[in-house]
Design a protein around this motif. Structure first.
Motif, PDB file in Angstrom:
ATOM      1  N   ALA A  41      39.068  37.304  40.589  1.00  0.00           N
ATOM      2  CA  ALA A  41      38.373  38.463  40.770  1.00  0.00           C
ATOM      3  C   ALA A  41      36.647  38.181  40.748  1.00  0.00           C
ATOM      4  O   ALA A  41      35.821  38.874  41.253  1.00  0.00           O
ATOM      5  CB  ALA A  41      38.619  39.591  39.589  1.00  0.00           C
ATOM      6  N   SER A  42      36.270  37.491  39.864  1.00  0.00           N
ATOM      7  CA  SER A  42      34.806  37.071  39.602  1.00  0.00           C
ATOM      8  C   SER A  42      34.464  36.298  40.945  1.00  0.00           C
ATOM      9  O   SER A  42      33.417  36.732  41.478  1.00  0.00           O
ATOM     10  CB  SER A  42      34.744  36.097  38.684  1.00  0.00           C
ATOM     11  OG  SER A  42      35.019  36.642  37.259  1.00  0.00           O
ATOM     12  N   GLY A  43      35.155  35.401  41.520  1.00  0.00           N
ATOM     13  CA  GLY A  43      34.789  34.712  42.812  1.00  0.00           C
ATOM     14  C   GLY A  43      34.691  35.924  43.940  1.00  0.00           C
ATOM     15  O   GLY A  43      33.710  35.694  44.755  1.00  0.00           O
ATOM     16  N   ILE A  44      35.525  36.813  44.009  1.00  0.00           N
ATOM     17  CA  ILE A  44      35.537  37.769  45.016  1.00  0.00           C
ATOM     18  C   ILE A  44      34.543  38.847  44.679  1.00  0.00           C
ATOM     19  O   ILE A  44      33.776  39.283  45.656  1.00  0.00           O
ATOM     20  CB  ILE A  44      36.918  38.432  44.998  1.00  0.00           C
ATOM     21  CG1 ILE A  44      38.054  37.660  45.436  1.00  0.00           C
ATOM     22  CG2 ILE A  44      36.928  39.687  46.124  1.00  0.00           C
ATOM     23  CD1 ILE A  44      39.337  38.336  45.325  1.00  0.00           C
ATOM     24  N   ALA A  52      27.400  42.865  50.379  1.00  0.00           N
ATOM     25  CA  ALA A  52      26.974  43.916  50.220  1.00  0.00           C
ATOM     26  C   ALA A  52      25.548  43.916  50.384  1.00  0.00           C
ATOM     27  O   ALA A  52      24.710  44.796  50.999  1.00  0.00           O
ATOM     28  CB  ALA A  52      27.108  44.572  48.817  1.00  0.00           C
ATOM     29  N   MET A  53      24.750  42.976  49.739  1.00  0.00           N
ATOM     30  CA  MET A  53      23.285  42.840  49.719  1.00  0.00           C
ATOM     31  C   MET A  53      22.847  42.669  51.183  1.00  0.00           C
ATOM     32  O   MET A  53      21.845  43.300  51.741  1.00  0.00           O
ATOM     33  CB  MET A  53      22.909  41.682  48.787  1.00  0.00           C
ATOM     34  CG  MET A  53      22.957  42.089  47.399  1.00  0.00           C
ATOM     35  SD  MET A  53      22.550  40.451  46.268  1.00  0.00           S
ATOM     36  CE  MET A  53      20.853  40.348  46.734  1.00  0.00           C
TER      37      MET A  53
END
Length: 343
Positions: A41-44, A52-53
């Protein structure tokens, strides 16, 4: 038939031990699964945040890109007052001079900081007495804690006056060399590409020193001892055993420093002069970077497509940074593979 009391105790003990082992294994599997899912989840999340940026910056820049066209930004005139909602040609928002300013300031900063940083890292890890090693390490790391605006103030009050003799020497000597003299032509007004480069080189130093020092500390003891056994001096040990093994790590440290330099804003903005009208080929002249023009004009952008064009500059900076990081990873991977084959 009843089981003997001793045998019953052994069976009960075995069943209890088996149950405890199963519970322990189940808890371990559950913990591993939770940890793996959290890592995934952290990697995703990191990838999603980056996407997004990029999407946000690109979407904000899209109106200007549609109005003028993508390739129309590749010229050297930045004149927001000439922008018009009715006309799309010529495009008054050229960003080539900012790309050049970003590149030249960062390159000069790395030319200064990499040799100094690697030399300091070598001194701390290979030469420095143990009593001073911790103190020097702490002092170099403290450079990273100094705010950018403080570096900018220092550049204005101390560095710019101190550079005047060096700038005079460049004007009187280096500027007369055929072919390269244009890079050192005056006049020198203090706020310049040179001043921004020197300030930036000092800001990048902690990154180069810290990573290089850690890389040097990973050199196997056997390499050093083999060089010493062959009668090598301290310098020969460093040259033949330490530097070849650490080459890919030093290159990685240099590129990480370059990535840090490309996006620096406040300190550079305060000393570069912020000339947006064209490219200054001389390092003694004034200039601007992609980051500095955004910082200077974002709050006062009131012309048609002005803010959107600043987002175009921001998107160009993101692309430039990503390209540098990709190139760095490729180079470090190839050099690491070559070092592994050589060893």
């Amino acid at each position: 038939m009843t089981m003997p009391k001793g045998k019953a105790k052994e069976v009960a003990r075995a069943e209890t031990s088996s149950l405890a082992l199963q519970l322990s294994k189940k808890r371990r599997i559950t913990g591993d699964a939770i940890f793996a899912n959290l890592n995934r989840a952290s990697g995703i999340a990191v990838i999603a945040l980056l996407i997004a940026m990029i999407w946000f910056v690109l979407s904000e820049a899209t109106p200007s890109l549609r109005h003028y066209g993508i390739f129309s930004f590749f010229h050297t005139r930045w004149a927001p007052s000439e922008a018009s909602l009715a006309s799309s040609s010529p495009n008054p928002y050229g960003i080539v001079q900012f790309i050049y300013g970003t590149a030249i300031v960062s390159i000069i900063a790395m030319v200064i900081s990499v040799p100094v940083g690697v030399g300091v890292a070598l001194f701390i890890s290979e030469v420095c007495p143990k009593k001073l090693k911790k103190t020097l390490t702490t002092l170099t790391e403290l450079l990273a804690a100094v705010p950018s605006v403080v570096y900018g103030f220092w550049g204005i009050a101390v560095l710019v006056p101190a550079l005047r003799p060096a700038a005079g020497f460049m004007e009187n000597t280096l500027a007369k060399i055929p072919g390269v003299g244009g890079f050192f032509e005056g006049p020198f007004f203090g706020f310049s590409i040179l001043a921004a480069s020197v300030v930036l080189s000092i800001m990048v130093l902690p990154t180069v020193i810290a990573i290089s020092r850690e890389v040097f500390s990973t050199v196997p003891r056997d390499h050093r001892e083999a060089a010493i056994a062959l009668g090598g001096t301290r310098w020969e040990v460093i040259r033949t055993a330490v530097l070849p093994y650490s080459r890919s790590g030093v290159v990685g440290a240099s590129f990480l420093g370059l990535g840090r330099a490309l996006g620096e804003t406040i300190a550079v903005t305060m000393v570069i002069g912020n000339s947006v009208l064209g490219i200054s080929w001389s390092i003694l002249g004034q200039g601007a970077t992609l980051a500095s023009v955004i910082a200077n004009e974002f709050t006062e952008a009131n012309q048609p497509f002005h803010i959107e064009s600043l987002f175009v500059a921001g998107f160009a900076l993101m692309i430039l940074t990503l390209v540098v990081n990709v190139i760095a990873r490729v180079i470090v991977a190839r050099m690491g593979a070559a070092t592994g084959r050589a060893s």
